[in-house]
Design an enzyme around this catalytic site. Structure first.
Site, PDB file in Angstrom:
ATOM      1  N   TYR A 158     -47.991 -23.792 -80.381  1.00 53.80           N
ATOM      2  CA  TYR A 158     -49.236 -24.544 -80.164  1.00 53.80           C
ATOM      3  C   TYR A 158     -49.031 -25.658 -79.137  1.00 53.80           C
ATOM      4  O   TYR A 158     -49.847 -25.832 -78.216  1.00 53.80           O
ATOM      5  CB  TYR A 158     -49.694 -25.119 -81.498  1.00 53.80           C
ATOM      6  CG  TYR A 158     -50.955 -25.943 -81.461  1.00 53.80           C
ATOM      7  CD1 TYR A 158     -52.202 -25.327 -81.330  1.00 53.80           C
ATOM      8  CD2 TYR A 158     -50.909 -27.335 -81.583  1.00 53.80           C
ATOM      9  CE1 TYR A 158     -53.367 -26.079 -81.326  1.00 53.80           C
ATOM     10  CE2 TYR A 158     -52.067 -28.088 -81.579  1.00 53.80           C
ATOM     11  CZ  TYR A 158     -53.296 -27.460 -81.450  1.00 53.80           C
ATOM     12  OH  TYR A 158     -54.451 -28.210 -81.443  1.00 53.80           O
ATOM     13  N   LYS A 162     -50.897 -25.890 -75.506  1.00 54.17           N
ATOM     14  CA  LYS A 162     -51.773 -27.015 -75.185  1.00 54.17           C
ATOM     15  C   LYS A 162     -51.249 -27.815 -73.989  1.00 54.17           C
ATOM     16  O   LYS A 162     -52.046 -28.333 -73.185  1.00 54.17           O
ATOM     17  CB  LYS A 162     -51.921 -27.921 -76.401  1.00 54.17           C
ATOM     18  CG  LYS A 162     -52.752 -27.318 -77.527  1.00 54.17           C
ATOM     19  CD  LYS A 162     -54.171 -27.003 -77.087  1.00 54.17           C
ATOM     20  CE  LYS A 162     -55.088 -26.640 -78.246  1.00 54.17           C
ATOM     21  NZ  LYS A 162     -56.454 -26.295 -77.805  1.00 54.17           N
TER      22      LYS A 162
END
Length: 307
Positions: A158, A162
């Site tokens: 993640y 991002k």
């Protein structure tokens, strides 16, 4: 005060069946935009469309798993077929597969990167093609995360995705500038199903949901954490003509806080004639550029005593 008027504009919001994505879609519609809502679950899509329409907005739904080119083109096509154009894209769709590095599987990594990073790429590419064909500019708003800015324990996949999304925003801001298409990354913090699981936040969030009372000041100001509706103002602003001069930025929002994230820059520099050997770096590190090392991770919440 400038009024955010999005009448006549058409927006696609990925991952907008619930949570932050739904809040973005409802806010854009409330300002006059026609909205394409999207989720992987048909029931969530139908509920989101009804929620927008019940508030007086215009919406159409697309049930699709964001990631591949087909889904991206389907979303853009829906905007054009139902509303005649595309002016705004908000890439919010995402999933989580949290595990520490030594337990993370290939699928854990690939699934998260596919939805977040590849999905952002394919949707932005499809939107950019359409916006350039229209020749009237546009707004691409990518959703980042504090984990991508600072890293976060158990979120290799993640955080990497991002961080990559913010890098893409900077790159696309340059590439699309001539077409008057702005590209920015929003770094939101809000009380969602995920933040409810953080022990220090949980009691206050539960109390706010039970009584309707606002979250305490230390959460709204110090932690920059509020409701999902607290983050929608920034998305609406970035979707509007008022933000025409804003591009290539990573902007944080949550609770009572609005923040501009810095781009990575050289913090400290040392020069040595002839370059640096391993021994010379070791000798000068602690008293040189390593004197004030950067921290890693999202700082742990610090509620005031007695909170």
């Amino acid at each position: 005060m400038v009024v955010m008027d999005l009448i006549g504009k058409v927006a696609v919001v990925t991952g907008s069946g619930r949570g932050l994505g739904l809040a973005y879609a409802r806010a854009l519609a409330a300002s006059g935009a026609s909205v394409v809502v999207n989720d992987v679950e048909e029931e969530a899509v139908e509920a989101a469309v009804k929620a927008v329409e019940a508030a007086g907005g215009k919406a159409v739904g697309v049930t699709a798993a964001v990631g591949g080119t087909g889904a991206a083109e389907q979303l853009v096509s829906a905007a054009v077929e139902h509303f005649g154009r595309l002016d705004v894209l908000v890439t919010n769709a995402g999933i989580l597969r949290d595990r520490v590095l030594w337990k993370m599987t290939d699928d854990d990594f690939d699934d998260v990167v596919h939805v977040h990073m590849r999905g952002t790429f394919t949707c932005a590419r499809a939107a950019a093609v359409r916006m350039r064909e229209q020749g009237e500019g546009g707004r691409i708003i990518l959703i980042g995360s504090p984990a991508g800015q600072r890293g976060n324990f158990g979120q290799t996949n993640y955080a990497a995705a991002k961080a990559g999304i913010v890098a893409m925003a900077r790159t696309w801001a340059m590439e699309l500038a001539r077409a008057q298409i702005t590209v920015n990354a929003v770094v939101p913090v809000a009380a969602t199903e995920m933040t409810k699981t953080i022990p220090v936040f949980a009691p206050a969030i539960e109390e706010a949901e039970r009584t309707g009372a606002p979250l305490p000041d230390w959460m709204r100001k110090d932690e920059g954490l509020g409701t999902v509706d607290d983050v929608t103002g920034l998305v609406t602003f970035l979707a509007s003509d008022a933000s025409s001069g804003v591009t290539g930025q990573a902007i944080g929002v949550g609770g009572d806080r609005l923040a501009l994230w810095s781009h990575p820059n050289e913090k400290a520099v040392m020069l040595r004639d002839g370059g640096w050997s391993a021994e010379e770096i070791a000798h000068d590190w602690a008293g040189g550029i390593g004197a004030e090392p950067e921290s890693c991770g999202i700082p742990a919440p610090q509620p005031p005593t007695g909170a």
